[in-house]
Each structure stands twice: as structure tokens, then as C-alpha cells.
Design an enzyme around this catalytic site. Structure first.
Site, PDB file in Angstrom:
ATOM      1  N   LYS A 277       0.786  -1.330  -0.201  1.00  0.00           N
ATOM      2  CA  LYS A 277       0.218   0.054   0.039  1.00  0.00           C
ATOM      3  C   LYS A 277       1.049   1.197  -0.051  1.00  0.00           C
ATOM      4  CE  LYS A 277      -4.721   0.806   0.246  1.00  0.00           C
ATOM      5  NZ  LYS A 277      -5.083   0.778   1.780  1.00  0.00           N
ATOM      6  N   HIS A 278       0.763   2.140  -1.008  1.00  0.00           N
ATOM      7  CA  HIS A 278       1.547   3.339  -1.055  1.00  0.00           C
ATOM      8  C   HIS A 278       3.091   2.997  -1.074  1.00  0.00           C
ATOM      9  CE1 HIS A 278      -2.276   5.514  -0.861  1.00  0.00           C
ATOM     10  NE2 HIS A 278      -2.582   4.937   0.030  1.00  0.00           N
ATOM     11  N   ASN A 419      12.767   5.555   8.309  1.00  0.00           N
ATOM     12  CA  ASN A 419      13.188   4.448   9.257  1.00  0.00           C
ATOM     13  C   ASN A 419      12.219   3.164   9.132  1.00  0.00           C
ATOM     14  OD1 ASN A 419      15.550   5.606  10.115  1.00  0.00           O
ATOM     15  ND2 ASN A 419      14.014   7.076  11.400  1.00  0.00           N
ATOM     16  N   HIS A 525      14.482   5.645   0.947  1.00  0.00           N
ATOM     17  CA  HIS A 525      13.735   6.738   1.267  1.00  0.00           C
ATOM     18  C   HIS A 525      12.927   7.230  -0.052  1.00  0.00           C
ATOM     19  CE1 HIS A 525      17.695   7.591   3.297  1.00  0.00           C
ATOM     20  NE2 HIS A 525      16.869   8.106   4.374  1.00  0.00           N
TER      21      HIS A 525
END
Length: 525
Positions: A277-278, A419, A525
């Protein structure tokens, strides 16, 4: 604009060529051609003039030199209506060329197939790009075609406009032509840089072929498009959409993230399922069957899985398909699917089913790109694996079961936004903390997600009890490790390398945890 009177046809991809040439002949266009193209047209009963008849120079050097001649390029580049140019055409008996259809030697596919250096060099086209660029530069008068898909458009315009094309179409085709030669040269430059081991060439160009103009980008006010590069890697770029609605920008991005994750797990050893998801996993598991793996992955966070993307490392079977269609899912991507599974998925007409044809190699080298204002970043794909350099740093050694789960959790953490903290047990994630600014928050968030999933399932014991935990980067302080211990985990895997490693190890020993260092970080990231 005068009628198209003369056309030069010289193509590697001969798709639709004969039909196009017949259409030109119907407009009384004189055909000039070379080599195999001329042979094909003659065999189809068309009258063709060889380039050598015009240049009075035979093809030579195994066809390396045939169209590089003033009598060809002059005919393309002469500006119509310019007295000096037209005088030069007359003085040197140069025929005016009004249309050029050229596609290039298949360098990209040859290099992508792993052919040897000499074979790749021989598929570098020289005359073709020169012809294309000449015609495109003079698009005020010359129609240039590099894609067989445009043949019919040109013929339609000629039919509507008395044997000529409009300035608007010529400009559009010229833009496409320059983009094609640019992408071609970019592929050659990148390949040569790779062969000499140059990771940072002075110029780097990223080129792709349009797959689809998307409805919009990440959000409705942004436009978006999907391009395929020359990289040979199974995934969304190789996938065939069997059914379902049009794919969106976010669908493609999530499907890519999901498929790269499940490819980490050998399908011969275990079935793997990732629910995304995303671009973050909300459940990942391995098991003997896809059905079992899906159930374990879904149990991690069934709420977030609603409207997610599911990736499988094996061909979709009927048992797994029946379970998947029980909740709303946007996309399924797998190497293949059985006919029975396809029939089950067909019952959900909007559910997109993508079959990629194979799995990408997670250890293969490659490049990833990220845009910046006024530039872009390039790096090697993260193809590191957790088993490479494991080091036990605590008094307690992990059990064999813990070690297997640690490696599994660290593999998943590689695909979670930093993180990242991942709790896992029995080959399944039981809590995932993604994208937090604090590693402590990620540890707590992942544990809380596990608690919520346990409550939703009616369990009295939290999912993270007796689990293991993975961190994508080192712990700068013992606090995140203490949060992991409080969640009930018994073992931890992390890269190590922090200034306070000794304090973190001491905290693990005090809590009775086993801890393993990998020596490898997986920031995402």
C-alpha cells in the site's frame, strides 16, 4: 506545399512496409530504396530505384556505406523555394526527396540479448540516424517516419490533402524522429560506458519508449506517463495486463515495489506473497502454498490491505485466487496464472491482473534514478542480501528458527521506507513500521500495528510476542532496541556500525535478546 513526389524507404523493421509502399505508389510517388528493403518491395511487384543508381556509387563495406552521399542528403536538406539550394539541386542532378521512412538497426535488442561486443558494434546504425536527422531538420518540406505505426496516418493525410501532409503532422513526426535518434545514441553511449566500467560518464541520458499515457500522475492535477527502458528485467515493464481497469501511476509504482519484494524469495523454496500500500508492505509471508502465504500476509494488517496491490513469486493458482477476491484489491502481479485462476479473477472485472512472465533477479546489478530540481541522482540498485556477512554480537545465539525469521525480516525491511522496523514470526510479518522520522517511533508503530491486528483477529496475545525484529539501519541509541524488547521480540537483526554499538549490545544482553549484525544498511527513502 507541393505533392510528395519521391520517397526514400530504408528500414530494418519491415512491419507494414509493403502496404505503405503500395499506398505511396497509388499517389504516384517514386520509391527509392536500399538492400533488403528494395528486394522486399520488388518481390511485392513494386517499382523501386536503388540508391546506388542515384549516387552512382555501389553499396560497400558490408553495407556500412550506401546512403551517405550528397545526392541523397542534398535531396533531403535542400530548402524548398531557396534559389541557391534549388540551383545546387539542378547543377548536381540531385533528386528532391519529400519523404523518408527509416527505422534503425536493432542495437538495443542486440545489446540487451547479451550478444558479444563485435555483434553489438555491427548493429550501430550510422546512415539511418543521418537520414532521419536530415529529414527531420527539413520538416518544413520533408515528412520523416521512424515508426511503422505512423504509416497509416501519413497515407490518410495524403488522401485528405491531395498527396501531401500538413505542417502540423510533419513537425510532430520530426519531434518523434529526433527523440528516436536521441534514445538510440543514449543506449549506445550507456552500453559502451558499461563495457569499460565507467560508472559516471560525463553525459548520461535516460531514454525510454512510451508504453502508456496515463490518466494522471500521483495526483489528479499531475499528468503522467509510463515509459519502458531497454533494461531486460521482469516486472511491470514486461507484464501483460490480462484484465481490469486502466492502470494508474500509483498502481504501477506499487506493483513494481511489490514484485521486487517477492522476487527476493526463491519460488523453489517457498511461496511468497507481498501486499503493498503506497509503496510500503503491509504484509509479507512465505509458506508452502500461495494460499497459506496470502493468509499469513493478510493477517499482519488486514485493514491496510484493503485496496492494496498483491505480488506473488509463483504463478497464481485457483486456491490463492479464491482467497484474494474476498477483499477489494487493486492489482495482482505474478509471473503467470492458471486458466482456472484467471476465470476466478474475471469475476472481479475491475481487478487488474498483470502477468510478468518471470521474476527479476534480486542480485542482478542495475541502476535506479531519482529526480532533483535541475538534475537527477543515479545509484546502483540495492542488490545486497542479508546472509552475506552475519555476525552474532550478543551472549545469546539465535535459534535456527529465529535466524530464519531474522533473515526474512531483514529482507522485507530492505523494501520498507526508512526508518524501517519489521517484526516477523514463522515466515510472516507481524508488524511493520515505515517512514518515521524516529527509529523509536517506527519500533513502537510496528508493535502497535501488531496489537491492532491481533485485536481485529480476536487474539488474546499480541502478534509481536516471541517474534524477531529487523532494522534497516543501525540503532544510534538503545531506546529503539528497548522498545522492540517491550513488544515481546526475542531477537534482532541490524547493520551495526553505530558509535554506541556497545551500549546497544549491552541493552540486548540485559533484555536477553539475541542480536545479529549484517554489516549492510538498506536505507530506502
Amino acid at each position: 506545399m507541393q505533392k510528395i513526389a519521391r520517397a526514400l524507404l530504408s528500414v530494418s523493421d519491415k512491419t507494414g512496409l509493403v502496404e505503405f509502399a503500395r499506398g505511396l505508389s497509388a499517389h504516384n510517388v517514386e520509391l527509392i530504396s536500399t538492400g533488403g528493403t528494395a528486394k522486399l518491395l520488388r518481390e511485392a511487384g513494386l517499382k523501386v530505384i536503388d540508391v546506388a543508381e542515384i549516387t552512382q556509387v555501389p553499396e560497400m563495406m558490408d553495407g556500412r556505406v550506401k546512403t551517405l552521399h550528397p545526392k541523397i542528403h542534398g535531396g533531403l536538406l535542400a530548402v524548398r523555394g531557396n534559389e541557391e539550394h534549388e540551383r545546387a539541386l539542378r547543377d548536381h542532378a540531385i533528386p528532391q526527396i519529400d519523404l523518408v521512412a527509416v527505422n534503425l538497426y536493432p542495437f538495443e535488442s542486440t545489446a540487451g540479448s547479451g550478444a558479444d561486443f563485435a555483434a553489438c558494434i555491427e548493429t550501430i546504425d550510422i546512415g539511418g540516424p543521418a537520414l532521419i536527422r536530415a529529414g527531420a531538420k527539413n520538416h518544413a518540406s520533408v515528412t520523416v517516419i521512424v515508426d511503422p505505426a505512423d504509416y497509416l496516418r501519413v497515407l490518410d493525410e495524403m488522401e485528405k490533402n491531395g498527396g501531401t501532409t500538413t505542417p502540423e503532422l510533419r513537425k510532430e513526426l520530426a519531434a518523434k524522429a529526433f527523440a528516436r535518434t536521441g534514445a538510440y545514441d543514449a543506449a549506445i553511449g550507456s552500453w559502451l560506458a558499461e563495457t569499460i566500467g565507467d560508472r559516471t560518464p560525463a553525459w548520461r541520458v535516460v531514454a525510454g519508449t512510451l508504453v502508456d499515457a496515463l490518466r494522471y500522475g500521483e495526483n489528479p492535477h499531475q499528468w503522467g506517463a509510463f515509459y519502458r527502458t531497454s533494461e531486460s528485467r521482469f516486472g511491470v515493464a514486461t507484464a501483460v495486463q490480462v484484465q481490469g481497469k486502466e492502470l494508474s501511476y500509483n498502481n504501477l509504482n506499487d506493483a513494481d515495489a511489490a514484485y521486487e519484494l517477492v522476487a527476493e524469495f526463491d519460488p523453489g523454496a517457498a511461496a511468497a506473497v507481498a501486499i503493498i500500500k503506497h509503496a510500503n508492505p503491509c504484509g509479507v509471508a512465505i509458506a508452502a502454498t500461495l494460499k497459506e502465504a496470502y493468509a499469513k500476509a493478510l493477517a499482519c494488517d488486514a485493514e491496510s490491505a484493503f485496496g492494496g496491490v498483491i505480488a506473488l513469486n509463483r504463478g497464481l493458482d485457483a486456491d490463492a485466487a479464491r482467497e484474494i477476491v474476498e477483499i477489494f484489491t487493486e492489482v495482482i502481479i505474478a509471473p503467470d496464472a492458471s486458466d482456472e485462476a484467471k476465470a476466478i479473477i474475471a469475476g472481479k472485472k475491475n481487478l487488474r491482473l498483470l502477468l510478468a512472465g518471470g521474476l527479476p533477479d534480486p542480485k542482478a546489478p542495475g541502476l535506479t534514478f531519482r529526480s532533483l530540481s535541475g538534475g537527477f541522482l543515479v545509484q546502483a540498485r540495492d542488490n545486497g542480501v542479508a546472509e552475506a556477512d552475519l555476525r552474532i554480537v550478543t551472549r545469546r545465539t539465535p535459534t535456527a528458527a529465529e535466524l530464519a525469521d531474522l533473515i526474512f525480516a531483514f529482507t522485507v525491511a530492505k523494501h520498507v521506507k526508512s526508518n524501517a522496523i519489521v517484526y516477523a514470526k514463522d515466515g510472516a510479518t507481524v508488524g511493520i513500521g515505515a517512514g518515521q522520522m524516529s527509529r523509536v517511533d517506527s519500533a513502537r508503530m510496528a508493535a502497535w500495528k501488531g496489537e491492532q491486528a491481533a485485536k481485529a483477529a480476536g487474539l488474546k496475545t499480541r502478534l509481536t510476542e516471541r517474534s524477531v525484529a529487523a532494522s534497516d539501519a543501525f540503532f544510534p541509541f538503545p531506546d529503539a532496541l528497548q522498545a522492540i524488547a517491550a513488544a515481546g521480540a526475542t531477537a534482532v537483526i541490524q547493520p551495526g556500525g553505530a558509535m554506541r554499538d556497545a551500549e546497544v549490545i549491552a541493552a540486548a544482553d540485559e533484555a536477553g535478546l539475541a542480536m545479529v549484525f549484517t554489516g549492510m544498511r538498506h536505507f530506502r527513502h
